[in-house]
Write an enzyme that holds these catalytic residues in place. Structure first.
Site, PDB file in Angstrom:
ATOM      1  N   ARG A  17       0.825  -1.213   0.000  1.00 44.61           N
ATOM      2  CA  ARG A  17       0.000   0.000   0.000  1.00 44.61           C
ATOM      3  C   ARG A  17       0.859   1.264   0.000  1.00 44.61           C
ATOM      4  O   ARG A  17       0.482   2.288  -0.564  1.00 44.61           O
ATOM      5  CB  ARG A  17      -0.987  -0.028   1.191  1.00 44.61           C
ATOM      6  CG  ARG A  17      -1.874   1.197   1.284  1.00 44.61           C
ATOM      7  CD  ARG A  17      -3.171   0.973   2.069  1.00 44.61           C
ATOM      8  NE  ARG A  17      -3.008   0.194   3.279  1.00 44.61           N
ATOM      9  CZ  ARG A  17      -2.422   0.637   4.401  1.00 44.61           C
ATOM     10  NH1 ARG A  17      -1.980   1.869   4.477  1.00 44.61           N
ATOM     11  NH2 ARG A  17      -2.296  -0.152   5.450  1.00 44.61           N
TER      12      ARG A  17
ATOM     13  N   TYR B 220     -17.480  15.710 -15.386  1.00 43.50           N
ATOM     14  CA  TYR B 220     -17.903  14.309 -15.378  1.00 43.50           C
ATOM     15  C   TYR B 220     -18.974  14.147 -14.301  1.00 43.50           C
ATOM     16  O   TYR B 220     -18.807  14.639 -13.182  1.00 43.50           O
ATOM     17  CB  TYR B 220     -16.664  13.445 -15.081  1.00 43.50           C
ATOM     18  CG  TYR B 220     -16.981  12.003 -14.829  1.00 43.50           C
ATOM     19  CD1 TYR B 220     -17.426  11.190 -15.856  1.00 43.50           C
ATOM     20  CD2 TYR B 220     -16.837  11.460 -13.560  1.00 43.50           C
ATOM     21  CE1 TYR B 220     -17.728   9.861 -15.622  1.00 43.50           C
ATOM     22  CE2 TYR B 220     -17.125  10.130 -13.317  1.00 43.50           C
ATOM     23  CZ  TYR B 220     -17.583   9.340 -14.345  1.00 43.50           C
ATOM     24  OH  TYR B 220     -17.881   8.027 -14.104  1.00 43.50           O
TER      25      TYR B 220
ATOM     26  N   ASP C  91      -8.876  17.912 -15.102  1.00 44.74           N
ATOM     27  CA  ASP C  91      -9.152  16.524 -15.467  1.00 44.74           C
ATOM     28  C   ASP C  91      -8.827  16.396 -16.960  1.00 44.74           C
ATOM     29  O   ASP C  91      -9.550  16.917 -17.803  1.00 44.74           O
ATOM     30  CB  ASP C  91     -10.618  16.190 -15.165  1.00 44.74           C
ATOM     31  CG  ASP C  91     -10.966  14.729 -15.444  1.00 44.74           C
ATOM     32  OD1 ASP C  91     -10.301  14.114 -16.305  1.00 44.74           O
ATOM     33  OD2 ASP C  91     -11.909  14.211 -14.824  1.00 44.74           O
TER      34      ASP C  91
END
Ligand SMILES: *Cc1c(COP(=O)(O)O)cnc(C)c1O
Length: 374
Positions: free
Chosen positions: A47, A99, A171
């Site tokens: 992780r 989005y 984005d």
């Protein structure tokens, strides 16, 4: 080095143990340490840091021309990390036509968590100036936008954000670093859903945040990546990196096919409007010509016959698959308003097309047959 070369070489080195040219897939979740607990090879636990993720992050940061990158399990997880790196009470200015998942995330998770959110039309600079108040810490943009391909002037919006000391995040999923380089236009952060063009084959979910500069804010994003744990799996990193190798060449094909199809669709009597930034008739054409090197593989159309005609056209398509998502080698078509649900601002006469890499004559023939049977 040019982007075609970086897409193939950045982040990859032959495996020191075997000489393997293609990056090995490391499934190990844990890595051996020295007796004193140190780990001089840099890896301790999946992780925190993982070789397949490091390769992908180095490649993404090279493609965007940034200093740092963090890969996440999805574009949505990447987006969430940017908002969570802010503090409750901070203001975010975001586009109405981000989005749909980004809008929903801001409304249903981040506003209750304490962010103040102003939605604005990013193509209207007077409206952006009014929205960006002194308490604004982040201006979010997405261009070309979904689903009408509106084009935001990145330089202008980044300058408005910087005037109040806010960060500007873009984005860049639809344009990809091949067509648009937000850092050279003044942005501080770039976000991707790597599920789309970067992966490129509709078989992997992923996301990333790239920082133009290493910063305290980016440190916080890394912290959220490690503590929140929404990291991309080793195999997903491997698949996305493999997809990226061909990204610049795939984009050439997507752009060429979409440009041809948009020009053809614009001449069809059943179609009221074609939204494609490469058409001189499109509102964003002038800015797109300045800030993009080509116009991408996404377009949308509005049918004169409204919702009924849109449904009928979608029903009659054979090669274009009726499915959500975008950026894969196969062409997709979708009635966006149905997918976006009741808060949608999308007209119900609209169909969105992700133009794939099939032969353009076959794609035109598919549209032609579907339109003729309306
Ligand atoms: C798909 C998409 C997202 C969300 O990404 P996921 O990988 O599905 O979580 C965010 N932004 C844009 C522009 C997208 O197209």
């Amino acid at each position: 080095m040019e982007i075609e070369t970086r897409a193939i070489h950045a982040g990859r080195n032959p495996d020191p143990a075997t000489g393997a040219v293609t990056p090995p897939l490391y499934l190990s979740t844990t890595f051996e340490r020295e007796a004193d607990g140190s780990y001089p090879r840099g890896y301790n636990y999946i992780r925190d840091r993982h070789p397949n993720r490091v390769m992908l992050e180095e490649c993404l940061q090279s493609l965007e021309g940034g200093e740092v990158a963090a890969a996440f399990a999805s574009g949505s997880a990447a987006t969430t990390s940017v908002f969570q790196a802010l503090n409750p009470g901070d203001r975010v200015v975001a586009p109405h036509d981000a989005y749909s998942g980004t809008g929903a995330l801001l409304r249903s998770l981040m506003q209750p968590w304490g962010l103040n959110v102003t939605f604005a039309d990013m193509t209207n600079l007077a409206e952006v100036k009014a929205a960006v108040t002194p308490d604004t810490r982040l201006v979010w943009l997405e261009t070309p936008s979904n689903p009408t391909l509106k084009v935001t002037d990145i330089c202008e919006v980044a300058a408005i954000a910087h005037r109040v000391g806010a960060l500007c995040a873009c984005d860049n999923t639809w344009a990809t670093p091949v067509l648009q380089q937000p850092f050279t236009l003044g942005c501080d952060l770039v976000v991707h859903s790597t599920t789309k063009y970067l992966g490129g084959h509709s078989d992997v979910l992923g996301g990333a945040v790239i920082g133009g500069k290493d910063s305290e804010f980016f440190e916080k994003i890394r912290h959220i990546q490690h503590l929140g744990g929404a990291v991309a799996s080793p195999f997903d990193c491997w698949l996305i990196l493999r997809g990226i190798s061909t990204l610049p060449y795939r984009m050439k094909g997507h752009c060429a096919n979409a440009a041809r199809l948009a020009a053809w669709l614009e001449r069809q009597p059943a179609i009221a409007r074609v939204h494609y930034p490469g058409l001189p008739s499109h509102s964003g054409y002038a800015i797109a010509t300045q800030q993009m090197s080509d116009f991408g593989g996404m377009l949308s159309i509005e049918l004169k016959g409204g919702k009924k005609a849109a449904f009928a056209m979608a029903a009659n398509m054979k090669l274009f698959r009726r499915a959500t998502s975008l950026g894969g080698v196969e062409s997709l078509i979708e009635h966006r308003a149905s997918v976006e649900g009741k808060n949608t601002r999308t007209p119900d006469s609209l169909l969105r097309l992700s133009v794939g890499l099939e032969n353009i004559n076959d794609l035109i023939e598919d549209c032609d047959r579907a339109l003729r049977s309306l």
